[in-house]
Design a protein around this motif. Structure first.
Motif, PDB file in Angstrom:
ATOM      1  N   TYR A 139       0.867  -1.183   0.000  1.00  0.00           N
ATOM      2  CA  TYR A 139       0.000   0.000   0.000  1.00  0.00           C
ATOM      3  C   TYR A 139       0.902   1.232   0.000  1.00  0.00           C
ATOM      4  CZ  TYR A 139       1.268   0.066   4.926  1.00  0.00           C
ATOM      5  OH  TYR A 139       1.985   0.091   6.091  1.00  0.00           O
ATOM      6  N   SER A 140       1.213   1.732  -1.142  1.00  0.00           N
ATOM      7  CA  SER A 140       2.145   2.854  -1.215  1.00  0.00           C
ATOM      8  C   SER A 140       1.430   4.199  -1.176  1.00  0.00           C
ATOM      9  CB  SER A 140       2.981   2.747  -2.496  1.00  0.00           C
ATOM     10  OG  SER A 140       3.780   1.588  -2.454  1.00  0.00           O
ATOM     11  N   LYS A 141       0.317   4.300  -1.862  1.00  0.00           N
ATOM     12  CA  LYS A 141      -0.383   5.580  -1.977  1.00  0.00           C
ATOM     13  C   LYS A 141      -1.346   5.772  -0.799  1.00  0.00           C
ATOM     14  CE  LYS A 141      -3.109   8.210  -5.349  1.00  0.00           C
ATOM     15  NZ  LYS A 141      -3.754   8.153  -6.682  1.00  0.00           N
ATOM     16  N   PRO A 142      -1.347   6.936  -0.157  1.00  0.00           N
ATOM     17  CA  PRO A 142      -2.256   7.175   0.981  1.00  0.00           C
ATOM     18  C   PRO A 142      -3.727   7.114   0.549  1.00  0.00           C
ATOM     19  CG  PRO A 142      -0.514   8.825   0.907  1.00  0.00           C
ATOM     20  CD  PRO A 142      -0.445   8.075  -0.376  1.00  0.00           C
ATOM     21  N   TYR A 143      -4.576   6.616   1.459  1.00  0.00           N
ATOM     22  CA  TYR A 143      -6.019   6.557   1.215  1.00  0.00           C
ATOM     23  C   TYR A 143      -6.653   7.848   1.732  1.00  0.00           C
ATOM     24  CZ  TYR A 143     -10.777   4.660   1.118  1.00  0.00           C
ATOM     25  OH  TYR A 143     -12.106   4.444   0.854  1.00  0.00           O
ATOM     26  N   LEU A 144      -7.559   8.421   0.930  1.00  0.00           N
ATOM     27  CA  LEU A 144      -8.182   9.704   1.272  1.00  0.00           C
ATOM     28  C   LEU A 144      -9.630   9.505   1.697  1.00  0.00           C
ATOM     29  CD1 LEU A 144      -6.844  11.878  -1.707  1.00  0.00           C
ATOM     30  CD2 LEU A 144      -5.829  11.550   0.550  1.00  0.00           C
ATOM     31  N   THR A 145     -10.018  10.147   2.814  1.00  0.00           N
ATOM     32  CA  THR A 145     -11.408  10.148   3.283  1.00  0.00           C
ATOM     33  C   THR A 145     -11.777  11.567   3.698  1.00  0.00           C
ATOM     34  OG1 THR A 145     -10.838   9.735   5.594  1.00  0.00           O
ATOM     35  CG2 THR A 145     -11.184   7.803   4.173  1.00  0.00           C
ATOM     36  N   LYS A 146     -13.072  11.777   3.904  1.00  0.00           N
ATOM     37  CA  LYS A 146     -13.518  13.060   4.450  1.00  0.00           C
ATOM     38  C   LYS A 146     -13.179  13.117   5.933  1.00  0.00           C
ATOM     39  CE  LYS A 146     -17.488  13.613   1.333  1.00  0.00           C
ATOM     40  NZ  LYS A 146     -18.967  13.763   1.278  1.00  0.00           N
ATOM     41  N   SER A 147     -12.897  14.308   6.395  1.00  0.00           N
ATOM     42  CA  SER A 147     -12.631  14.462   7.827  1.00  0.00           C
ATOM     43  C   SER A 147     -13.919  14.336   8.636  1.00  0.00           C
ATOM     44  CB  SER A 147     -11.962  15.811   8.100  1.00  0.00           C
ATOM     45  OG  SER A 147     -12.761  16.868   7.587  1.00  0.00           O
ATOM     46  N   THR A 148     -15.049  14.792   8.064  1.00  0.00           N
ATOM     47  CA  THR A 148     -16.375  14.632   8.675  1.00  0.00           C
ATOM     48  C   THR A 148     -17.364  14.345   7.557  1.00  0.00           C
ATOM     49  OG1 THR A 148     -16.990  16.975   8.465  1.00  0.00           O
ATOM     50  CG2 THR A 148     -15.805  16.313  10.471  1.00  0.00           C
ATOM     51  N   LYS A 149     -18.554  13.914   7.897  1.00  0.00           N
ATOM     52  CA  LYS A 149     -19.569  13.589   6.894  1.00  0.00           C
ATOM     53  C   LYS A 149     -19.883  14.790   6.008  1.00  0.00           C
ATOM     54  CE  LYS A 149     -20.756   9.317   8.220  1.00  0.00           C
ATOM     55  NZ  LYS A 149     -20.729   8.133   7.330  1.00  0.00           N
ATOM     56  N   LYS A 150     -19.873  15.982   6.598  1.00  0.00           N
ATOM     57  CA  LYS A 150     -20.274  17.170   5.860  1.00  0.00           C
ATOM     58  C   LYS A 150     -19.098  17.887   5.196  1.00  0.00           C
ATOM     59  CE  LYS A 150     -24.279  18.041   8.849  1.00  0.00           C
ATOM     60  NZ  LYS A 150     -24.960  19.039   9.728  1.00  0.00           N
ATOM     61  N   SER A 151     -17.903  17.431   5.504  1.00  0.00           N
ATOM     62  CA  SER A 151     -16.725  18.109   4.967  1.00  0.00           C
ATOM     63  C   SER A 151     -16.590  17.863   3.468  1.00  0.00           C
ATOM     64  CB  SER A 151     -15.471  17.617   5.695  1.00  0.00           C
ATOM     65  OG  SER A 151     -14.317  18.154   5.092  1.00  0.00           O
ATOM     66  N   LYS A 152     -16.079  18.866   2.760  1.00  0.00           N
ATOM     67  CA  LYS A 152     -15.814  18.717   1.329  1.00  0.00           C
ATOM     68  C   LYS A 152     -14.340  18.434   1.050  1.00  0.00           C
ATOM     69  CE  LYS A 152     -19.612  21.692  -0.197  1.00  0.00           C
ATOM     70  NZ  LYS A 152     -19.982  22.883  -1.000  1.00  0.00           N
ATOM     71  N   SER A 153     -13.499  18.636   2.046  1.00  0.00           N
ATOM     72  CA  SER A 153     -12.064  18.385   1.873  1.00  0.00           C
ATOM     73  C   SER A 153     -11.740  16.937   2.223  1.00  0.00           C
ATOM     74  CB  SER A 153     -11.250  19.326   2.756  1.00  0.00           C
ATOM     75  OG  SER A 153     -11.554  19.102   4.124  1.00  0.00           O
ATOM     76  N   LEU A 154     -10.596  16.453   1.700  1.00  0.00           N
ATOM     77  CA  LEU A 154     -10.169  15.074   1.933  1.00  0.00           C
ATOM     78  C   LEU A 154      -8.905  15.061   2.781  1.00  0.00           C
ATOM     79  CD1 LEU A 154     -10.683  13.603  -1.658  1.00  0.00           C
ATOM     80  CD2 LEU A 154     -12.181  13.310   0.327  1.00  0.00           C
ATOM     81  N   ASP A 155      -8.844  14.100   3.697  1.00  0.00           N
ATOM     82  CA  ASP A 155      -7.667  13.928   4.543  1.00  0.00           C
ATOM     83  C   ASP A 155      -6.972  12.610   4.218  1.00  0.00           C
ATOM     84  OD1 ASP A 155      -8.186  16.279   5.822  1.00  0.00           O
ATOM     85  OD2 ASP A 155      -9.224  15.337   7.522  1.00  0.00           O
ATOM     86  N   GLN A 156      -5.654  12.582   4.409  1.00  0.00           N
ATOM     87  CA  GLN A 156      -4.900  11.343   4.226  1.00  0.00           C
ATOM     88  C   GLN A 156      -5.009  10.482   5.474  1.00  0.00           C
ATOM     89  OE1 GLN A 156      -0.838  12.035   3.171  1.00  0.00           O
ATOM     90  NE2 GLN A 156      -1.309  12.905   1.167  1.00  0.00           N
ATOM     91  N   CYS A 157      -5.220   9.184   5.256  1.00  0.00           N
ATOM     92  CA  CYS A 157      -5.241   8.243   6.373  1.00  0.00           C
ATOM     93  C   CYS A 157      -3.828   7.735   6.639  1.00  0.00           C
ATOM     94  CB  CYS A 157      -6.156   7.062   6.060  1.00  0.00           C
ATOM     95  SG  CYS A 157      -7.882   7.538   5.851  1.00  0.00           S
ATOM     96  N   GLU A 158      -3.540   7.468   7.892  1.00  0.00           N
ATOM     97  CA  GLU A 158      -2.236   6.931   8.247  1.00  0.00           C
ATOM     98  C   GLU A 158      -2.107   5.500   7.747  1.00  0.00           C
ATOM     99  OE1 GLU A 158       0.145   8.620   9.534  1.00  0.00           O
ATOM    100  OE2 GLU A 158      -0.999  10.456   9.890  1.00  0.00           O
ATOM    101  N   GLY A 159      -0.848   5.054   7.534  1.00  0.00           N
ATOM    102  CA  GLY A 159      -0.616   3.687   7.083  1.00  0.00           C
ATOM    103  C   GLY A 159      -0.837   2.678   8.192  1.00  0.00           C
ATOM    104  N   LEU A 160      -0.386   1.451   7.971  1.00  0.00           N
ATOM    105  CA  LEU A 160      -0.610   0.373   8.928  1.00  0.00           C
ATOM    106  C   LEU A 160       0.322   0.487  10.124  1.00  0.00           C
ATOM    107  CD1 LEU A 160      -0.961  -2.616   6.427  1.00  0.00           C
ATOM    108  CD2 LEU A 160      -2.803  -1.390   7.614  1.00  0.00           C
TER     109      LEU A 160
END
Length: 648
Positions: A139-160
């Motif tokens: 898993y080289s590339k970071p996975y992106l999720t929303k910081s909150t349900k309503k947020s429009k910006s994406l945050d990087q998730c930490e690795g394993l």
């Protein structure tokens, strides 16, 4: 503790390969994951691993795939699990991200819609205890999720996060949790190392760690967790090693002596890159010097350098070759081809391919010969001499033919030599446009030979260059009398017949050896015998064997000279045994194989012939039944000190 490798080749090897590419968000898609899975699958199959391959698995499918795979595992199997896709941790728990991740909006959704990594590992291990199980999570590339349900910006998730591996497992993550690599660098090195022959898997994965960290400048550092039994051998590609023919102790000294002589000769050849790319400033200077020399009408005096240069240029011009003159005292760094002039009329001017070793060649794998390659060279050379097939020899010929874009029948292996492994070969019917294509030969050889070190050629094969500073006027002499002198040690003197009618142009040899008494002063008891060495082609009767089977095209009486700087190589024609052939009679080489050129000189048109004047060690010469032919077995026992020119 030493590892046991018993039954390694009989043990079953199983692999589950998963590549997840098509994630919901375009920012999370991994175009390389499917290709990684396919390439690793193909590699593992090629070394006997039974592979289960899957792409783009959703949460339930991923779990079921692991369960189904675990059911076929037996107690003594070697098992490998590879997952390429997104993976990350949240709240102390590691997760694998499946396809169909549109329901994962924030990290809090991992528990419901992602696959728990430790549970996945345990699903594999719930079956019978395998011999060893290797888990690789790429898993080289970071996975992106929303910081909150309503947020429009994406945050990087930490690795394993680092975990404790269960017994008899090794787990490797492509990066640690705080690395932020975004390339496919890890897989590049995994593919390179994981299936190497007879390499322990633990060692291979350590090499992956090291290579990735080094290439990324430590921005990406794979993480390994090892709980394997260190006494067990774990190798994906165990092979039975073949052995090279061993050199007998009684033969080793003589073989090493010959190898050292071959290496000294061929190591002096220029590399193709030196001739075509690297020395452009020196080449440009030499081109200007050559133009200046040739623009002046030669004096016609055979003892003058301008005449010698014009004669040499004309000799090569007759062979559709161009030569250069340079002056090493004026910062021109080119290879001096005067040391190989005696090969002028031969057609088999070789290429020299130098390899670090012969690993990867042929259809079998060979053990280290323990002799720094001596057994390798001995085996291949014997197969060549006896015209026998050998998988490594045959593979070398095939690859050389591909590199030169010719039929493999056109490739002729001449010899092998140490250092680390040198291959001397010729290419029959070289294309006329070799000058244009020569610069690409090293690249094409490197494509064919993984262990490529360098590519060299005979100095006369491509635009030979001559160092005019190596001429020495002190050795110039015009022979007008039929003088005869006795030279050599007391009690063993031989007659020196001066070459009447010839003019000698001296070469710079004084001060080059341990002492000068082999040549100077003339008449010293330590003087070597004087002889002559032709530069053209001999015929059978010249060797006292009129009915013999001799290749006329490749039978110059000199039979492989290397003049001035490097001494000589052994004769191709061995009617009187191996060695360098020469004659004490200056009229003998003139018969049919001395080159002739015509020049327009300041004294009018003239024709000139050329041959070489040599000195022969009295302790190193063998006299034959033909009194006009001497053989020098060791090339070190013959030295050229002059070029002889005669007006016809």
């Amino acid at each position: 503790m030493a590892r046991s490798n018993n039954n390694a080749s009989q043990r079953r090897k199983l692999a589950l390969i998963i590549g997840n590419s098509r994630y919901h968000l375009s920012e999370n898609r991994l175009d390389y994951a499917k290709q990684n899975a396919d390439e690793l699958s193909a590699l593992l199959k090629s070394v006997g691993v039974k592979v289960t391959l899957a792409h783009d698995l959703q949460q339930t499918d991923l779990r079921n795939c692991v369960i189904d795979f675990s059911k076929v595992i037996r107690e003594d199997d070697l098992v490998l699990i590879y997952f390429c896709g997104h993976a990350c941790h949240f709240d102390g728990v590691n997760f694998l991200i499946p396809i169909g991740d549109n329901k994962i909006e924030t990290k809090h959704d991992f528990e419901d819609f992602a696959n728990n990594l430790m549970n996945t590992i345990n699903l594999v291990l719930d079956s019978k205890q395998s011999y060893a199980t290797i888990f690789i999570f790429d898993y080289s590339k970071p996975y992106l999720t929303k910081s909150t349900k309503k947020s429009k910006s994406l945050d990087q998730c930490e690795g394993l996060n680092k975990i404790s591996p269960p017994p008899q497992t090794l787990i490797q993550f492509a990066r640690s949790s705080d690395d932020h690599a975004s390339t496919n660098l890890y897989f590049k090195h995994l593919l390179k190392n994981i299936a190497q022959e007879n390499v322990e898997l633990v060692d291979a994965l350590r090499r992956v760690e090291k290579d990735v960290a080094q290439e990324s400048n430590k921005k990406q550092q794979p993480l390994s967790m090892d709980n394997l039994d260190k006494s067990r051998s774990i190798c994906l590609n165990p092979v039975v090693l073949e052995k090279w023919d061993e050199v007998k102790p009684s033969e080793k000294a003589e073989l090493m002596k010959k190898q050292n002589e071959l290496r000294a000769c061929y190591d002096n050849y220029p590399t193709i890159d030196d001739l075509t790319k690297k020395n452009k400033p020196s080449i440009e200077k030499a081109e200007r010097l050559t133009k200046d020399i040739l623009s002046e009408t030669p004096s016609g005096d055979a003892t003058k350098r301008d005449t010698v240069c014009h004669v040499l240029y004309k000799l090569f011009e007759q062979e559709n070759q161009e030569c250069l003159f340079f002056d090493s005292t004026r910062d021109m760094k080119l290879h001096d081809a005067s040391s190989n002039l005696a090969d002028f009329s031969t057609q088999d001017k070789p290429f020299v391919l130098k390899l670090n070793n012969v690993h990867g060649l042929g259809t079998k794998t060979y053990a280290d010969d323990g002799q720094q390659g001596l057994n390798v060279v001995h085996t291949l050379e014997r197969a060549r001499e006896q015209n026998q097939s050998h998988p490594v020899l045959d593979d070398i010929v095939d690859r050389l033919a591909k590199a030169h874009n010719v039929n493999k029948k056109q490739i002729k292996i001449k010899t092998f030599f140490l250092g680390s492994c040198g291959v001397v070969y010729t290419v029959d019917d070289l294309p006329k446009n070799i000058v244009k294509s020569l610069s690409t030969v090293p690249d094409r050889l490197q494509e064919q030979f993984e262990q490529f070190q360098s590519a060299k050629i005979h100095p006369l094969l491509f635009r030979p260059s001559f160092d005019i500073s190596q001429f020495d006027e002190r050795g110039n002499k015009t022979f007008t009398d039929q003088g005869q002198f006795e030279v050599g040690p007391t009690g063993r003197k031989m007659t020196y017949y001066q070459p009447v009618g010839w003019a000698r142009y001296g070469l710079q040899v004084l001060g080059r050896y341990e002492n000068d008494t082999w040549l100077h002063p003339f008449g010293h008891d330590e003087n070597w015998y004087k002889a002559y060495h032709g530069t053209g082609r001999a015929i059978a009767q010249d060797f006292g064997k009129a009915d013999g089977d001799i290749d006329k095209q490749y039978a110059p009486i000199d039979a492989a000279a290397s003049i001035h700087k490097n001494g000589f190589r052994e004769a191709r024609v061995n009617v009187y045994g191996a060695g360098v052939y020469c004659s004490p009679d200056p009229t003998f080489p003139v018969k049919e194989y001395v080159g002739t050129v015509q020049l327009q000189t300041q004294q009018g048109p003239k024709k000139f012939m050329c041959m070489l004047q040599v000195a022969v060690n009295p302790d190193g010469v063998r006299f034959t039944t033909a009194p006009k032919i001497w053989v020098v077995p060791n090339p070190k026992d013959i030295r050229t000190y002059g070029i002889l020119i005669k007006e016809v």
